[in-house]
Design a protein around this motif. Sequence first.
Motif, mmCIF file in Angstrom:
data_model
loop_
_atom_site.group_PDB
_atom_site.id
_atom_site.type_symbol
_atom_site.label_atom_id
_atom_site.label_comp_id
_atom_site.label_asym_id
_atom_site.label_seq_id
_atom_site.Cartn_x
_atom_site.Cartn_y
_atom_site.Cartn_z
ATOM 1 N N GLN A 60 0.677 -1.354 -0.160
ATOM 2 C CA GLN A 60 -0.027 0.134 0.069
ATOM 3 C C GLN A 60 0.954 1.298 0.020
ATOM 4 N N ASN A 61 2.123 1.152 0.643
ATOM 5 C CA ASN A 61 3.082 2.352 0.298
ATOM 6 C C ASN A 61 2.538 3.661 1.202
ATOM 7 N N ILE A 62 1.802 3.226 2.185
ATOM 8 C CA ILE A 62 1.217 4.509 2.912
ATOM 9 C C ILE A 62 2.541 5.288 3.657
ATOM 10 N N ASP A 63 2.295 6.453 3.751
ATOM 11 C CA ASP A 63 3.321 7.238 4.401
ATOM 12 C C ASP A 63 3.356 6.726 5.898
ATOM 13 N N THR A 64 4.548 6.386 6.138
ATOM 14 C CA THR A 64 4.756 5.768 7.594
ATOM 15 C C THR A 64 6.443 6.049 7.812
ATOM 16 N N SER A 65 6.566 5.982 9.172
ATOM 17 C CA SER A 65 7.871 6.178 9.657
ATOM 18 C C SER A 65 8.948 5.183 9.067
ATOM 19 N N HIS A 113 0.765 -1.178 -20.712
ATOM 20 C CA HIS A 113 1.501 0.086 -21.023
ATOM 21 C C HIS A 113 1.218 1.327 -20.103
ATOM 22 N N ASP A 114 0.791 1.059 -18.667
ATOM 23 C CA ASP A 114 0.573 1.834 -17.836
ATOM 24 C C ASP A 114 1.947 3.003 -17.501
ATOM 25 N N ARG A 115 1.897 4.040 -17.568
ATOM 26 C CA ARG A 115 3.151 4.654 -17.156
ATOM 27 C C ARG A 115 3.315 4.981 -15.782
ATOM 28 N N GLN A 116 2.246 4.770 -15.072
ATOM 29 C CA GLN A 116 2.024 5.185 -13.798
ATOM 30 C C GLN A 116 2.302 4.032 -12.808
ATOM 31 N N PHE A 117 2.481 2.617 -13.651
ATOM 32 C CA PHE A 117 2.757 1.331 -12.962
ATOM 33 C C PHE A 117 3.683 1.355 -11.805
ATOM 34 N N VAL A 118 4.866 1.993 -11.995
ATOM 35 C CA VAL A 118 5.826 1.926 -11.058
ATOM 36 C C VAL A 118 5.360 2.629 -9.908
ATOM 37 N N LYS A 119 4.455 3.462 -9.841
ATOM 38 C CA LYS A 119 3.956 4.027 -8.525
ATOM 39 C C LYS A 119 2.860 3.445 -8.035
ATOM 40 N N SER A 120 2.209 2.358 -8.633
ATOM 41 C CA SER A 120 1.009 1.818 -7.995
ATOM 42 C C SER A 120 1.325 0.864 -6.933
ATOM 43 N N HIS A 121 0.178 0.308 -6.447
ATOM 44 C CA HIS A 121 0.480 -0.565 -5.321
ATOM 45 C C HIS A 121 0.841 -2.143 -5.839
ATOM 46 N N ASN A 122 0.471 -2.304 -7.208
ATOM 47 C CA ASN A 122 1.006 -3.640 -7.733
ATOM 48 C C ASN A 122 2.411 -3.555 -7.827
ATOM 49 N N TYR A 123 3.014 -2.392 -8.060
ATOM 50 C CA TYR A 123 4.478 -2.300 -8.348
ATOM 51 C C TYR A 123 5.134 -2.725 -6.976
ATOM 52 N N TYR A 124 4.905 -2.091 -6.069
ATOM 53 C CA TYR A 124 5.278 -2.312 -4.621
ATOM 54 C C TYR A 124 4.960 -3.592 -4.129
ATOM 55 N N PHE A 125 3.727 -4.192 -4.537
ATOM 56 C CA PHE A 125 3.452 -5.573 -4.215
ATOM 57 C C PHE A 125 4.526 -6.541 -4.714
ATOM 58 N N ILE A 126 4.985 -6.287 -6.086
ATOM 59 C CA ILE A 126 5.783 -7.104 -6.710
ATOM 60 C C ILE A 126 7.158 -6.763 -6.085
ATOM 61 N N GLU A 216 -6.677 -4.135 -0.905
ATOM 62 C CA GLU A 216 -6.181 -5.259 -0.094
ATOM 63 C C GLU A 216 -7.162 -6.288 -0.115
ATOM 64 N N HIS A 217 -8.437 -6.066 -0.650
ATOM 65 C CA HIS A 217 -9.373 -7.048 -0.575
ATOM 66 C C HIS A 217 -9.303 -7.754 -1.805
ATOM 67 N N VAL A 218 -9.045 -7.160 -3.121
ATOM 68 C CA VAL A 218 -8.656 -7.819 -4.167
ATOM 69 C C VAL A 218 -7.370 -8.803 -4.299
ATOM 70 N N LEU A 219 -6.556 -7.998 -3.351
ATOM 71 C CA LEU A 219 -5.165 -8.603 -3.312
ATOM 72 C C LEU A 219 -5.346 -10.160 -2.557
ATOM 73 N N PHE A 220 -6.193 -9.936 -1.520
ATOM 74 C CA PHE A 220 -6.308 -11.029 -0.495
ATOM 75 C C PHE A 220 -7.176 -12.140 -1.381
ATOM 76 N N ALA A 221 -8.229 -11.751 -2.299
ATOM 77 C CA ALA A 221 -9.083 -12.532 -3.024
ATOM 78 C C ALA A 221 -8.063 -13.373 -4.026
ATOM 79 N N GLU A 222 -7.134 -12.589 -4.623
ATOM 80 C CA GLU A 222 -6.360 -13.389 -5.650
ATOM 81 C C GLU A 222 -5.391 -14.392 -4.731
ATOM 82 N N TYR A 223 -4.896 -14.156 -3.682
ATOM 83 C CA TYR A 223 -4.051 -15.065 -3.056
ATOM 84 C C TYR A 223 -4.947 -16.188 -2.498
ATOM 85 N N PHE A 224 -6.157 -16.204 -2.028
ATOM 86 C CA PHE A 224 -6.924 -17.224 -1.703
ATOM 87 C C PHE A 224 -7.284 -18.087 -2.984
#
Length: 415
Positions: A60-65, A113-126, A216-224
């Motif tokens: 999720q790359n939420i701003d955190t310490s 060809h999404d230029r915003q992919f490297v800033k997405s949740h999916n990118y950080y998940f990978i 997060e719910h989509v990701l969990f459903a995919e994992y399951f």
Amino acid sequence: MCYYFFCNCLDISKAFPITAGILLLPISETYFYIMLFGVYYIPYVSFCFLIIGLLIKLSQNIDTSLIKKVIRILLLTVSSFCAAANGLRLVLFVFIPLFCICALKLFMGIVSHDRQFVKSHNYYFIIYSALSLVFSIFGYGFNRLFLAKRFVYFSFGDLQLFNGHKIRNVLRAEFQALGYSYESPLIIIIFAADFAVFSVIVIIYICTKWKKLPYEHVLFAEYFSFSLLGVNLCFLLTNTTTISWYFIPALIMIIPLVTVFITDGGEHTVKYVLSTLLIMFTVLMGAYNYKHFNGIDFYYYRAFPSPERQVVARFLRNNRYTSGYGTVWNVGVWTELTNGQVEMWYAYELDEDMTQKWNIPEYLQSVDHIYRKPGGKKVFAVFDADEYDSAKSLPSEISEEVFRTNLFEVCDVIN
């Protein structure tokens, strides 16, 4: 703690008290034996909750310490290493599904060809999943290079052709793990009602809310989905024995998954009616099984550290026995009750073929037990009294009876 953390990551922590209570219900004999009685799969399931929860938080790359992020990354890498060091089980349930999800997301990112992919949740998940996968490889390597030299592990069988007979066995094992029982008509009715309500929830959820889900719910459903698919394919395509408790680490995820469905989908009235019915049927099944199991003398109750076992353990310590033989239910418990002072060799149950030597299996003990006999000045063998009395023959090394209770027989062994 791992489950609470997982619920917090999915933003369903308000439902934690109810769902945690459901996790403590004996919904099936399989679940009762593996999760509540023997607690054998608690580490596996805890690793699943922890690793997936950490990946959701990190992706999720939420701003955190920085400190929090470093701690989560350390927990992820250590957990991945330890989980894979357990063997292939969690590689199948966790890391192969993660690899499949990463491959799918990477493919979709490239194709779109999404230029915003490297800033997405999916990118950080990978990125974080790749880190987890690397440490899981190290963990599994540690298992094969070091642990496998000391302990024996069952391995998956050779590939075989897909067949209808296997499909029936797999479905039967999964339904038994979820509570289905051939012996009780009442349980069959409750299970059918529970399954029907669950199916309605899934259908409504997919039809109305699938495109509006939190990440997060989509990701969990995919994992399951990938986890359950992977374990099913494993048992369908190999000659590995299909046993119901092997499915527990995947099927237990149905509880938080349904919680996600109810949290996200449907009108309030429909949602509350369906969730109430589901909880009611599940609690009824757990209550029935609790009463039913309480009146059954399960064979695995024999492993309890009972007062009579403590009497035998005291005899072994007082007479300075340090090693001996026992059958499957009489090995680990004696080691525990003597605080590790006695080393036990696991031998198969007495039968008419055990006349010349002990029949020592390769599993459930150290590898060197196959080649090394018990040592010390005094060696013993402990059996259930009825097993000893009904045996047609005994190993030739047994010399004489030295101690007996109502339930157990202790004999000296010629070393």
